[in-house]
Design an enzyme around this catalytic site. Structure first.
Site, PDB file in Angstrom:
ATOM      1  N   ILE A  19       0.708  -1.092  -0.092  1.00  0.00           N
ATOM      2  CA  ILE A  19       0.066   0.019  -0.006  1.00  0.00           C
ATOM      3  C   ILE A  19       0.888   1.447  -0.054  1.00  0.00           C
ATOM      4  CG2 ILE A  19      -1.598   1.325   1.350  1.00  0.00           C
ATOM      5  CD1 ILE A  19      -3.105  -1.116  -0.002  1.00  0.00           C
ATOM      6  N   LYS A  20       0.614   2.184  -0.931  1.00  0.00           N
ATOM      7  CA  LYS A  20       1.588   3.181  -1.249  1.00  0.00           C
ATOM      8  C   LYS A  20       0.833   4.457  -0.397  1.00  0.00           C
ATOM      9  CE  LYS A  20       4.003   4.611  -5.109  1.00  0.00           C
ATOM     10  NZ  LYS A  20       4.223   4.661  -6.485  1.00  0.00           N
ATOM     11  N   LEU A  21       1.871   5.076   0.243  1.00  0.00           N
ATOM     12  CA  LEU A  21       1.225   6.278   1.130  1.00  0.00           C
ATOM     13  C   LEU A  21       2.318   7.541   1.024  1.00  0.00           C
ATOM     14  CD1 LEU A  21       0.421   4.435   4.157  1.00  0.00           C
ATOM     15  CD2 LEU A  21      -1.324   5.661   3.176  1.00  0.00           C
TER      16      LEU A  21
END
EC number: 2.2.1.2
Length: 316
Positions: free
Chosen positions: A130-132
């Site tokens: 998950i990219k944040l």
């Protein structure tokens, strides 16, 4: 041996693309996507079926048009990710809406929802990152998600403070941006002639890599956002490098030896006390380039996310 294969001896190569055909061609281990890459891929005819499926999902979801568009947008990101996973052995990175970059709780909620959508397509969370955005709130969201077994890729990383805070939070992977750092300095004091060892983006990743290894942080360092092959070759040995198809092509066409440039240090140091929020904000704020590029990066991803939503809204 071509340079791409040479790099693969020392570094895990990741494709920075939403174009599945390119990914199949260069055989990377992993792939990264973002709203800008998805917008580009969504304009290609061969991916029409992924868009149609997302539209149908949005309609089935019901509610207002805004809610249907939001549902379709999440589904489209997951559709691309699931399709990419059919062509790679490793993981795909899917980005949380950049407009949530300063909202820890909503970022966590969105990440869980994306993982749930993947699991509905029989994709295990072990194959997803998950990219944040590496804001203070994004880092805190990642810290919680990691505890839930959801691995994260912290992106738009420009300052050493961001990197250190990610390592201290136990984040799985960070993506320090080489090219965008280079762009900022190049616009102000151009490197002429270009000497890769003096490239500020290359130096930034090298410093982060050395610090992480010297302090035994397990966070993976994945250099990102490259402008030229010299930058990539100068970081050979980095844990991972995510590379766009045009630069993968250049590397594949060059038959020159590749030398490992980054090697884990044998020197070990005690880890410092984790940074407080105030310390993080002060240290990050001291880096004018990082402040500007993080803000700009969030804005640009948000613009492309809105364009993607407009494209979907027109089809609903």
């Amino acid at each position: 041996m071509n340079q791409l294969d040479g790099i693969k001896q020392f570094t895990t190569v990741v494709a920075d693309s939403g174009d599945i055909e390119s990914i199949r061609h260069y055989q990377p281990q992993d792939a990264t996507t973002n709203p800008s890459l998805l917008l580009k891929a969504a304009g290609l005819e061969q991916y029409g079926h992924l868009i149609e499926d997302a539209i149908a999902w949005g309609k089935k979801h019901g509610g207002t048009q805004e809610q249907q568009v939001a549902a379709a947008s999440d589904k489209l990101a997951v559709n691309f990710g699931a399709e990419i996973l059919k062509s790679i052995p490793g993981r795909v990175s899917t980005e949380v809406d950049a407009r949530l970059s300063f909202d820890k709780e909503k970022s966590i909620e969105k990440a869980r929802h994306l993982v749930d959508l993947y699991q509905q397509q029989d994709v295990d969370k072990s194959r997803i990152l998950i990219k944040l955005a590496a804001t203070w709130e994004g880092i805190r969201a990642a810290e919680q998600l990691e505890k839930e077994g959801i691995n994260c890729n912290l992106t738009l990383l420009f300052s050493f403070a961001q990197a250190r805070a990610c390592a201290e939070a136990g984040v799985y992977l960070i993506s320090p941006f080489v090219g965008r750092i280079y762009d900022w300095y190049q616009a102000r004091s151009p490197l002429e002639p270009y000497v890769v060892e003096e490239d500020p983006g290359v130096k930034s990743v090298r410093n982060i890599y050395d610090y992480f290894k010297q302090h035994r942080y397990e966070t993976i360092v994945m250099g990102a956002s490259f402008r030229r092959t010299e930058q990539i070759l100068a970081l050979t040995g980095c844990d991972r490098l995510t590379i766009s198809p045009n630069l993968l092509k250049e590397l594949k066409e060059k038959e020159e030896p590749v030398i490992r440039k980054l090697v884990p240090s044998s020197q070990m140091f005690h880890r410092p006390t984790p940074m407080t929020e105030a310390e993080f904000r002060w240290e990050h704020n001291q880096d004018a380039m990082a402040v500007e590029k993080l803000s700009e990066g969030i804005r640009l991803f948000a613009v492309d996310q809105r364009k993607l939503e407009d494209l979907l809204a027109a089809k609903l």
